[in-house]
Enzyme design. Structure first.
Site, mmCIF file in Angstrom:
data_model
loop_
_atom_site.group_PDB
_atom_site.id
_atom_site.type_symbol
_atom_site.label_atom_id
_atom_site.label_comp_id
_atom_site.label_asym_id
_atom_site.label_seq_id
_atom_site.Cartn_x
_atom_site.Cartn_y
_atom_site.Cartn_z
ATOM 1 N N GLY A 168 0.803 -1.222 0.000
ATOM 2 C CA GLY A 168 0.000 0.000 0.000
ATOM 3 C C GLY A 168 0.833 1.268 0.000
ATOM 4 O O GLY A 168 0.336 2.331 0.339
ATOM 5 N N TYR A 206 12.061 0.804 -11.168
ATOM 6 C CA TYR A 206 10.943 1.731 -10.966
ATOM 7 C C TYR A 206 10.293 2.069 -12.297
ATOM 8 O O TYR A 206 10.979 2.433 -13.252
ATOM 9 C CB TYR A 206 11.439 3.008 -10.281
ATOM 10 C CG TYR A 206 10.346 4.012 -10.046
ATOM 11 C CD1 TYR A 206 9.317 3.731 -9.149
ATOM 12 C CD2 TYR A 206 10.321 5.233 -10.718
ATOM 13 C CE1 TYR A 206 8.295 4.640 -8.930
ATOM 14 C CE2 TYR A 206 9.305 6.156 -10.500
ATOM 15 C CZ TYR A 206 8.293 5.850 -9.613
ATOM 16 O OH TYR A 206 7.285 6.752 -9.399
ATOM 17 N N HIS A 212 -2.383 1.480 -12.303
ATOM 18 C CA HIS A 212 -2.653 0.429 -11.317
ATOM 19 C C HIS A 212 -3.901 -0.306 -11.795
ATOM 20 O O HIS A 212 -4.988 0.259 -11.799
ATOM 21 C CB HIS A 212 -2.871 1.054 -9.937
ATOM 22 C CG HIS A 212 -3.350 0.092 -8.884
ATOM 23 N ND1 HIS A 212 -2.927 0.143 -7.586
ATOM 24 C CD2 HIS A 212 -4.209 -0.950 -8.939
ATOM 25 C CE1 HIS A 212 -3.505 -0.825 -6.891
ATOM 26 N NE2 HIS A 212 -4.306 -1.491 -7.689
ATOM 27 N N LYS A 241 -6.835 5.244 -2.753
ATOM 28 C CA LYS A 241 -7.641 5.336 -3.969
ATOM 29 C C LYS A 241 -8.804 6.291 -3.734
ATOM 30 O O LYS A 241 -9.391 6.315 -2.656
ATOM 31 C CB LYS A 241 -8.184 3.947 -4.341
ATOM 32 C CG LYS A 241 -7.072 2.973 -4.728
ATOM 33 C CD LYS A 241 -7.564 1.535 -4.795
ATOM 34 C CE LYS A 241 -6.372 0.604 -4.985
ATOM 35 N NZ LYS A 241 -6.690 -0.773 -4.583
ATOM 36 N N ASN A 294 -3.823 -8.928 -2.769
ATOM 37 C CA ASN A 294 -4.660 -8.647 -1.603
ATOM 38 C C ASN A 294 -5.537 -9.863 -1.341
ATOM 39 O O ASN A 294 -6.301 -10.281 -2.208
ATOM 40 C CB ASN A 294 -5.520 -7.417 -1.836
ATOM 41 C CG ASN A 294 -4.678 -6.193 -2.108
ATOM 42 O OD1 ASN A 294 -3.650 -5.979 -1.458
ATOM 43 N ND2 ASN A 294 -5.059 -5.411 -3.077
ATOM 44 N N ARG A 296 -8.158 -10.382 0.460
ATOM 45 C CA ARG A 296 -9.395 -9.975 1.134
ATOM 46 C C ARG A 296 -10.376 -9.421 0.114
ATOM 47 O O ARG A 296 -10.023 -9.243 -1.052
ATOM 48 C CB ARG A 296 -9.067 -8.851 2.118
ATOM 49 C CG ARG A 296 -8.401 -7.673 1.403
ATOM 50 C CD ARG A 296 -8.337 -6.395 2.182
ATOM 51 N NE ARG A 296 -8.070 -5.269 1.323
ATOM 52 C CZ ARG A 296 -6.869 -4.855 0.941
ATOM 53 N NH1 ARG A 296 -5.793 -5.493 1.343
ATOM 54 N NH2 ARG A 296 -6.738 -3.823 0.133
ATOM 55 N N ARG A 342 -15.317 7.418 -4.040
ATOM 56 C CA ARG A 342 -15.260 7.282 -2.586
ATOM 57 C C ARG A 342 -15.550 8.644 -1.963
ATOM 58 O O ARG A 342 -14.809 9.606 -2.212
ATOM 59 C CB ARG A 342 -13.870 6.816 -2.137
ATOM 60 C CG ARG A 342 -13.503 5.446 -2.662
ATOM 61 C CD ARG A 342 -12.242 4.987 -1.975
ATOM 62 N NE ARG A 342 -11.756 3.740 -2.546
ATOM 63 C CZ ARG A 342 -10.818 2.987 -1.989
ATOM 64 N NH1 ARG A 342 -10.256 3.368 -0.849
ATOM 65 N NH2 ARG A 342 -10.426 1.871 -2.548
HETATM 66 C C1 MV4 Z 1 5.890 0.728 -7.890
HETATM 67 C C2 MV4 Z 1 5.817 1.836 -8.742
HETATM 68 C C3 MV4 Z 1 6.667 1.898 -9.812
HETATM 69 N N1 MV4 Z 1 7.567 0.914 -9.998
HETATM 70 N N2 MV4 Z 1 6.807 -0.225 -8.129
HETATM 71 C C4 MV4 Z 1 2.628 2.169 -4.724
HETATM 72 C C5 MV4 Z 1 1.790 1.321 -3.848
HETATM 73 C C6 MV4 Z 1 2.533 0.065 -3.676
HETATM 74 N N3 MV4 Z 1 1.613 -1.010 -3.694
HETATM 75 C C7 MV4 Z 1 3.482 0.010 -4.811
HETATM 76 N N4 MV4 Z 1 3.455 1.285 -5.452
HETATM 77 C C8 MV4 Z 1 4.192 1.538 -6.545
HETATM 78 N N5 MV4 Z 1 5.104 0.581 -6.842
HETATM 79 C C9 MV4 Z 1 7.619 -0.108 -9.157
HETATM 80 N N6 MV4 Z 1 8.529 -1.053 -9.362
HETATM 81 C C10 MV4 Z 1 4.883 2.819 -8.462
HETATM 82 C C11 MV4 Z 1 4.072 2.694 -7.350
HETATM 83 C C12 MV4 Z 1 3.174 3.785 -7.131
HETATM 84 C C13 MV4 Z 1 1.807 3.629 -7.287
HETATM 85 C C14 MV4 Z 1 1.241 2.418 -7.643
HETATM 86 C C15 MV4 Z 1 -0.099 2.282 -7.783
HETATM 87 C C16 MV4 Z 1 -0.921 3.380 -7.605
HETATM 88 C C17 MV4 Z 1 -0.393 4.591 -7.248
HETATM 89 C C18 MV4 Z 1 0.965 4.740 -7.086
HETATM 90 C C19 MV4 Z 1 1.486 5.976 -6.750
HETATM 91 C C20 MV4 Z 1 2.831 6.104 -6.579
HETATM 92 C C21 MV4 Z 1 3.679 5.015 -6.767
#
Ligand code: MV4
Length: 459
Positions: A168, A206, A212, A241, A294, A296, A342
């Protein structure tokens, strides 16, 4: 085949999800037991349930997270099963194990599977072994700065440091240059230790501005598993979210099938049962990578229920009873488009919590509108729990019609006495990028900047 009839369920949660679970129990002829804190005596889930037990003072650590109090309530009321909802104890392997040991059916996957997916390093390894694409990264927790440098050089910058016990978005660090790696590693480890009592971190490549996208799955105890398509959850602020939709504007039927089959294949290999969600990051070239799972039911499950006509809670209960899934992937159809907004008790500009008494309240209705809520006129929003007070979900034939439907639903919705995020959602509905379906995880940053805010949308 072992079937065990569930006649009475304790709901170890509060708010709109507790009520959502009660609705399905009523339809199934199952009795319900609500648990509540001292702050929630007047809550609707308490009134709608057949029985209610007070489990402690307002802070959730002493009530909704109080395992001995909840198990005692379950024993005293003689329930067959516990539904954990989302949040609180829903992903506690310890709680699931204690339920099992007390001969109370935990409505969710086994404690072992919860523990496995809760360890993000192990989840990555397991998913990769099951053939699900993962991002290049460290196969194990990082032990030293030298090891971090070696991994980062191999996969190339930018990289992201994540907590193994995290999820999260908590305890993440983006690193763009090798010079910044060592200090960020140390901070990430310290943060992880403070937040999760576990300092283990790992490194991944990254992805800039991903989407997402998550796949909803249902699996029974006999290895049958299907997916219910995806939810687009890119509209977030600080990893919370704000709005979700189904289907995603970018997934082709082929991509949906590929990602769906990846999620289902992994769940079968894991021995997953119950409802679950496999989260993916989608890059600008349409490549998808496992992010986390997840174990759940999720806040945003209603958008999937609208486009599939599935009752996800009903499926969870049936599966927990030891019933087979009873249908196949070909039985699942996705019809139309659903959007969920939401509604939080927050200032829509600063996102500061806005507790207080609701002095006027009016809900939208009409064709294709669903509202999941637990508040009413005269209800006092307390500062003890998260600020979600309602979810407005619309369903229509197309995305354009769903947006029009959401706009008219929000226009008649009245919540006075506290501030809510209704005005924010009304503005998002009119945003050209949102309307075009151009919504990466950077959307809120763009949106708030465009609307003259200086606040950072992401960390
Ligand atoms: C990432 C990413 C980019 N690259 N991993 C944010 C929540 C956590 N579950 C993992 N997240 C991210 N992981 C890699 N390798 C970018 C995010 C991320 C993000 C992911 C989903 C929704 C919103 C986000 C906002 C910032 C960063």
């Amino acid at each position: 085949m072992q079937t065990r009839e569930i006649k009475k369920i304790l709901i170890a949660n509060r708010g709109e999800i507790a009520i959502r679970i009660i609705w399905t129990c009523k339809e199934m002829g199952i009795k319900t037991v609500a648990v509540h804190s001292e702050a929630d005596r007047e809550a609707l889930h308490v009134r709608y349930a057949d029985e209610a037990v007070c489990i402690g003072p307002p802070p959730s650590a002493q009530s909704y997270l109080n395992i001995p109090a909840i198990i005692s309530a379950a024993e005293v009321t003689n329930v067959d099963a516990i539904h954990p909802g989302y949040g609180f104890l829903a992903e506690s392997a310890t709680f699931a194990k204690i339920c099992e040991d007390c001969n109370i059916k935990f409505i969710g996957p086994s404690a072992d599977v919860i523990a496995m997916m809760g360890d993000k390093v192990e989840a990555r390894r397991t998913m990769s072994a099951a053939g699900v694409p993962i991002l290049p990264g460290s196969p194990d927790p990082i032990e030293s700065a030298d090891e971090a440098k070696q991994v980062a050089r191999e996969i190339g910058f930018p990289v992201i440091i994540k907590a193994a016990a995290g999820g999260g978005g908590r305890g993440m660090r983006i690193v763009r240059k090798e010079e910044e790696l060592e200090t960020n590693l140390e901070t990430a480890q310290a943060e992880a230790l403070a937040a999760f009592k576990n300092g283990a971190v790992y490194i991944e490549r990254y992805i800039e501005r991903p989407r997402h996208i998550e796949i909803q799955v249902l699996a029974d105890e006999y290895g049958e598993c299907i997916h219910l398509g995806e939810r687009e959850c890119s509209i977030q602020r600080r990893h919370q979210k704000l709005m979700e939709e189904a289907p995603s504007t970018v997934l082709t039927p082929e991509m949906r099938q590929i990602m769906g089959e990846a999620a289902v294949g992994a769940c079968k290999k894991l021995g997953y049962s119950s409802a679950g969600t496999v989260e993916f990051l989608l890059d600008s070239q349409g490549r998808y990578y496992f992010m986390e799972m997840n174990t759940r039911i999720q806040v945003e499950h209603p958008v999937t229920e609208m486009v599939t006509l599935a009752d996800i809670v009903r499926n969870q209960i049936r599966i927990a009873e030891g019933e087979p899934l009873g249908y196949t992937q070909d039985d699942m159809l996705i019809v139309g488009h659903a959007i969920e907004c939401r509604i939080n008790a927050e200032n829509p500009e600063t996102f500061a919590p806005s507790p207080g008494t609701i002095t006027a309240f009016n809900l939208p209705g009409g064709p294709g509108v669903r509202v999941d809520t637990f508040v009413y006129s005269g209800y006092r929003v307390t500062p003890f729990y998260d600020s979600l007070i309602a979810k407005v979900i619309v369903h229509a034939r197309t995305r354009e019609l769903a947006i029009a439907r959401m706009k008219r639903a929000l226009d008649v919705m009245v919540i006075e006495g506290i501030k809510t995020t209704i005005p924010l959602h009304q503005k998002i509905m009119d945003d050209p990028r949102f309307r075009a379906g151009d919504i990466g995880t950077d959307f809120m940053e763009y949106f708030l900047t465009r609307n003259g805010k200086k606040v950072a949308a992401t960390q």
